[in-house]
Structures are given as structure tokens and as C-alpha cells.
Motif scaffolding. Sequence first.
Motif, mmCIF file in Angstrom:
data_model
loop_
_atom_site.group_PDB
_atom_site.id
_atom_site.type_symbol
_atom_site.label_atom_id
_atom_site.label_comp_id
_atom_site.label_asym_id
_atom_site.label_seq_id
_atom_site.Cartn_x
_atom_site.Cartn_y
_atom_site.Cartn_z
ATOM 1 N N THR A 232 0.850 -1.188 0.000
ATOM 2 C CA THR A 232 0.000 0.000 0.000
ATOM 3 C C THR A 232 0.888 1.241 0.000
ATOM 4 O OG1 THR A 232 -2.003 0.960 1.002
ATOM 5 C CG2 THR A 232 -0.236 0.336 2.504
ATOM 6 N N GLY A 233 0.266 2.399 -0.155
ATOM 7 C CA GLY A 233 0.990 3.665 -0.158
ATOM 8 C C GLY A 233 0.109 4.770 -0.711
ATOM 9 N N ASN A 234 0.644 5.990 -0.776
ATOM 10 C CA ASN A 234 -0.143 7.121 -1.283
ATOM 11 C C ASN A 234 0.679 8.052 -2.164
ATOM 12 O OD1 ASN A 234 1.424 8.332 0.761
ATOM 13 N ND2 ASN A 234 -0.140 9.900 1.116
ATOM 14 N N GLU A 235 1.737 7.514 -2.798
ATOM 15 C CA GLU A 235 2.577 8.362 -3.641
ATOM 16 C C GLU A 235 3.172 7.514 -4.761
ATOM 17 O OE1 GLU A 235 5.607 12.080 -2.834
ATOM 18 O OE2 GLU A 235 5.810 10.275 -1.595
ATOM 19 N N SER A 236 3.198 8.090 -5.983
ATOM 20 C CA SER A 236 3.755 7.381 -7.125
ATOM 21 C C SER A 236 4.511 8.348 -8.026
ATOM 22 C CB SER A 236 2.639 6.699 -7.929
ATOM 23 O OG SER A 236 3.154 6.055 -9.090
ATOM 24 N N LEU A 237 5.550 7.836 -8.668
ATOM 25 C CA LEU A 237 6.252 8.581 -9.704
ATOM 26 C C LEU A 237 5.511 8.359 -11.021
ATOM 27 C CD1 LEU A 237 8.878 10.254 -10.306
ATOM 28 C CD2 LEU A 237 9.871 8.085 -11.072
ATOM 29 N N VAL A 238 4.940 9.430 -11.561
ATOM 30 C CA VAL A 238 4.146 9.354 -12.796
ATOM 31 C C VAL A 238 4.762 10.317 -13.814
ATOM 32 C CG1 VAL A 238 1.848 9.563 -13.809
ATOM 33 C CG2 VAL A 238 2.089 8.870 -11.420
ATOM 34 N N ARG A 239 5.248 9.777 -14.912
ATOM 35 C CA ARG A 239 5.856 10.590 -15.976
ATOM 36 C C ARG A 239 6.926 11.534 -15.410
ATOM 37 N NH1 ARG A 239 0.482 10.495 -16.783
ATOM 38 N NH2 ARG A 239 0.249 12.585 -15.905
#
Length: 362
Positions: A232-239
Motif C-alpha cells: 500500500t501507499g499514497n505516492e507514485s512517480l508518474v511521468r
Amino acid sequence: MSLPSNSLLTAPVHGQLRAAPIPCDGHTMGRDSLLRYLQIKVHHLIQEQDWESIRVVGAYDRSAVVSRYEKTGKLFNVERPTATVHGRELVIKAFPGADYVQHYALIIATYLAMTGRPADAVTYQPPGHAECRAAVEELNLELNGDLVLVGWGLQHLAPKGGVWTRGPGYAWQRAEVAGHRVVYLGFLHSIWGDVAGRVVARLATLGARDVVYVGKVGALDPAIEPNMWLATGNESLVRGALVTWDDFFGDFAANQVDVQAGLHVTSSSILLENRDWLAKHSEYAFVDPEIGPMGEAARQMGIRFGYLHVISNNLARHYPADLSNERHGEVLRRRASLIDRIRSLIAGRLADGSTRNPGGAR
């Protein structure tokens, strides 16, 4: 769509992009596992005969030739791209999404190269924004502040005996869990990458207040054994940019002893996840194509989003279980236990008193 910078895709040809095969020796799956993964994905018309050209387009067409390698024994995510024959040209129709069309073209090109066949005839046409949006707008539900549970394993997460109402390419049912309205929504086709983000935006437009995605992620930490943990988590590297969203789970899931919490990176295709890619993202914990676009869409639409995924494979270390053998008995047994745990954690989160009241203000 973010195009890779390592010459995997050449310049447009007649409005199309040419897909070049991925060098398999440097891929994180290893040559044997990668080939097995491709063999269960590639349409039987490609595996059984040669074509002068193979063109991948964005189109959801179940009247075309259905692959004999479509999944069985599952309720959702069973459909593969279909095919139409035009003389010596084969047109592959994948659900409209920039990431999915690119991903499937790379699958075909790499499969052909690994089996000793010419791969230079594989091209794809990225679908336009309007086309992608129109495909997702076929989703039509009446929602009123509900929690919508989307993704994998839904037939085991939804209450037993519930009736699935079918729409074009999807099915859903409604239930009450811990005094909260919950809608279980599954798709027959893949909602890969940017498609998943559009699904979240569409659900918000239809009235959803919270969206939870249940699926599978790859681990980038070599110590994490597949099919033993949830993520789980609440942060992603997107583009190339970090995206943070209002997490449905808060700290509830992350504080569980069998859940790994960490920073996610979005990848548009498993085929692009080679050793160089891994080295550049070694500080991240998890990877998949959907979580980032879904979290980004939820933030833009002003709703909450959360994910609770089975860690299905490990890119940094070889384990017996990977994406090429997901149907083996021991893998299925372990995942059934994790699905039970996901169901328990979602119910616990709804019952813990810190979620919004059903039907209340945003």
C-alpha cells in the motif's frame, strides 16, 4: 504517453509508430520467464502463422477473432486483444488506451524476435484522447457517495451469493459493509495504465466518493518474497513527477504487520522494466501501470483513492514465482489467503470510525 528514450520505438511511419523488440538478455524477468509471459499473452493467429504486417490499434471489438489463449476460470480481466485479418495484414484490437496499445505492440515484437521471426513489421497507432475517453464513458452506474472497489479478485471479495449486473465490458454489484455502501466493479478487459486513470475520473463523475484498487504489484526490494505480502501507499512517480493523493486507508493498512508500505513508480509496460530501468528506480518499493494514473485522477477529481495489492513478483531478485507462472497451485493458494486478508482490512477500515459517513458531504 511517455515514449522511452532508448530507441525501442522508431519514428512514425504513415501516422503509426514502429515497435522494436526488447533486448531480452537485460530484462528483469530473465529470458525463460519473459518468453513464457509472452506466450500466454500473444494472440494465437500470431503464434501460429506469419504476417506481412501486424498493426495494433485501440478498439474494443469482441466481434473480431478472439484469442484461444484468453484466460479461463475467472470472472474478470479475462479478455485479450482481438484480431481481424486483412489479406496478409493482421490488425490487433486492444482496449483504447495509449499505454495498453504500446504495451501489446511491444509484447508482439519481442515475442517474434525471441522465437526467431522477423519483428520489423509490428506497428501501432496510439489512440486519441477522445477515443480513449469515449470507451471509458460506456461505464454507467448510479453512485451516491459510494466506495467503489475495482480490480482483481472481486469475485472473492464481494459477498457470496451476490448478483452481478452486467454492462458493456464490465459487471458490478452493491453491498453494505460495516454500515457503508460498497460497489464492487470488475472489467472483463484490461484497464491497463492510463485507462485506469480514466476509470477513476469516470467514477468520480458518476458520484463515487472513494475508490479502492485491488491488484498486483512488483517489488523492487530484493528481500520481499512474492505472494507473501500486501502493498500500500499514497505516492507514485508518474511521468517523472511525484504524485500524492488523499489515501482512503490513511495509516490503517500501512500499520498492519503483513502489509508493506512504500513509494510506488508507474511503468507503462512490463517490457520496459530492464536492468537499467531497475537501477534508476532502486529507491522505490513497488511498480505497476495503474496505481499512479488512478491516484493522479483521484486527486484531480477531489476524491479519495487507495490501493491494497498482492506483491506478485520481484524485479530485483529471482524467486520461483513470477509473472509467467501465476496459475500454479501454490501461487493460487497463497493469493487466496491474501485475498481473505484484503477483505478483512477493507472491512476493518470501514468500521474503524474515521471514514466519512455514507452519503455525507465530501
